[in-house]
Design a protein around this motif. Structure first.
Motif, PDB file in Angstrom:
ATOM      1  N   UNK A 293      52.711  31.039  14.131  1.00 53.98           N
ATOM      2  CA  UNK A 293      53.590  31.593  14.989  1.00 53.98           C
ATOM      3  C   UNK A 293      54.418  30.606  15.831  1.00 53.98           C
ATOM      4  N   UNK A 294      55.665  31.304  16.145  1.00 55.27           N
ATOM      5  CA  UNK A 294      56.809  30.599  16.747  1.00 55.27           C
ATOM      6  C   UNK A 294      57.343  29.445  15.879  1.00 55.27           C
ATOM      7  N   UNK A 295      57.289  29.318  14.613  1.00 53.90           N
ATOM      8  CA  UNK A 295      57.707  28.395  13.898  1.00 53.90           C
ATOM      9  C   UNK A 295      59.393  28.301  13.552  1.00 53.90           C
ATOM     10  N   UNK A 296      59.669  27.091  13.331  1.00 55.72           N
ATOM     11  CA  UNK A 296      61.056  26.868  13.276  1.00 55.72           C
ATOM     12  C   UNK A 296      61.112  25.785  12.140  1.00 55.72           C
ATOM     13  N   UNK A 297      62.196  26.039  11.288  1.00 58.70           N
ATOM     14  CA  UNK A 297      62.341  25.050   9.870  1.00 58.70           C
ATOM     15  C   UNK A 297      63.900  24.582  10.204  1.00 58.70           C
ATOM     16  N   UNK A 298      63.865  23.247   9.973  1.00 60.58           N
ATOM     17  CA  UNK A 298      65.228  22.609   9.973  1.00 60.58           C
ATOM     18  C   UNK A 298      65.484  21.916   8.476  1.00 60.58           C
ATOM     19  N   UNK A 299      66.599  21.918   8.187  1.00 64.38           N
ATOM     20  CA  UNK A 299      67.076  21.316   6.986  1.00 64.38           C
ATOM     21  C   UNK A 299      68.015  20.207   7.153  1.00 64.38           C
ATOM     22  N   UNK A 300      68.004  18.953   6.302  1.00 67.14           N
ATOM     23  CA  UNK A 300      68.890  18.063   6.550  1.00 67.14           C
ATOM     24  C   UNK A 300      69.297  17.536   5.183  1.00 67.14           C
ATOM     25  N   UNK A 301      70.506  16.818   4.935  1.00 68.97           N
ATOM     26  CA  UNK A 301      70.875  16.001   3.945  1.00 68.97           C
ATOM     27  C   UNK A 301      71.446  14.706   4.447  1.00 68.97           C
ATOM     28  N   UNK A 302      71.280  13.486   3.346  1.00 67.48           N
ATOM     29  CA  UNK A 302      71.617  12.473   3.483  1.00 67.48           C
ATOM     30  C   UNK A 302      73.035  12.429   4.090  1.00 67.48           C
ATOM     31  N   UNK A 303      73.975  13.298   3.662  1.00 66.36           N
ATOM     32  CA  UNK A 303      75.528  13.036   4.380  1.00 66.36           C
ATOM     33  C   UNK A 303      75.473  13.605   5.714  1.00 66.36           C
ATOM     34  N   UNK A 304      74.380  14.125   6.350  1.00 69.18           N
ATOM     35  CA  UNK A 304      74.495  14.974   7.610  1.00 69.18           C
ATOM     36  C   UNK A 304      74.139  13.896   8.533  1.00 69.18           C
ATOM     37  N   UNK A 305      73.654  12.781   8.295  1.00 68.37           N
ATOM     38  CA  UNK A 305      73.297  11.529   9.199  1.00 68.37           C
ATOM     39  C   UNK A 305      72.331  11.857  10.308  1.00 68.37           C
TER      40      UNK A 305
END
Length: 181
Positions: free
Chosen positions: A155-167
């Motif tokens: 519950x109350x989960x959050x996912x984040x995404x990032x890539x190399x170019x996003x620093x």
């Protein structure tokens, strides 16, 4: 007769040592579990692993792990791979030494996962590779320990995404609660 007394005395000393060890273990189990998570988790993942607080009730198998943190291996820019505010579990202690361990309840509250695509692989690919290297070549084990989770809640989960170019910056996505029986 003197041999019998020595034998009984030895048994009494061993029994007292056993009781003392069990008392010490039950009194220090929280610190032992927290230390094991931190030490072995960091060694296996090649990333910083820690917990803020562990509370295990050795008598009934219920416990809470607060503030679990799994950092990233070298080369990744986001602050962590996984952070969980609270994990609640209830293990059926009578099944721990058997082929199938039963977890009556597993609640994962407020997990925050950051999935980062690096130059060569993702942070989770790197963690999985590090764990495989740490464990070494595994032989296929016939009938090893299995795990049954009777009730799972995330519950109350959050996912984040990032890539190399996003620093190191991320895009955040809230996730729906999951409850499985």
């Amino acid at each position: 007769e003197s041999h019998v007394k020595k034998y009984l005395y030895s048994l009494l000393v061993l029994a007292l040592l056993g009781v003392g060890a069990l008392y010490w273990l039950s009194d220090n189990i929280d610190e032992l579990v927290a230390s094991a998570i931190t030490h072995h988790g960091s060694a296996m993942t090649q990333a910083r692993v820690g917990v803020e607080h562990v509370e295990i009730q050795a008598k009934n198998g219920k416990g809470v792990i607060s503030g679990l943190f799994v950092g990233n291996p070298k080369g990744f820019k986001t602050p962590h791979a996984l952070r969980v505010e609270r994990i609640e579990l209830d293990v059926d202690l009578s099944t721990v030494a058997k082929d199938v361990t039963v977890v009556r309840l597993l609640v994962i509250d407020k997990p925050d996962v950051i999935y980062e695509k690096g130059e060569a692989m993702t942070n989770f690919d790197a963690i999985q590779k590090n764990i495989a290297t740490y464990l070494g070549p595994q032989k296929k084990v016939q009938g090893g320990t299995r795990l049954i989770i009777e009730e799972l809640t995330i519950c109350n989960a959050q996912a984040q995404a990032s890539a190399a170019f996003m620093g190191g910056k991320t895009i955040s996505i809230p996730l729906p609660d999951i409850s499985l029986k």
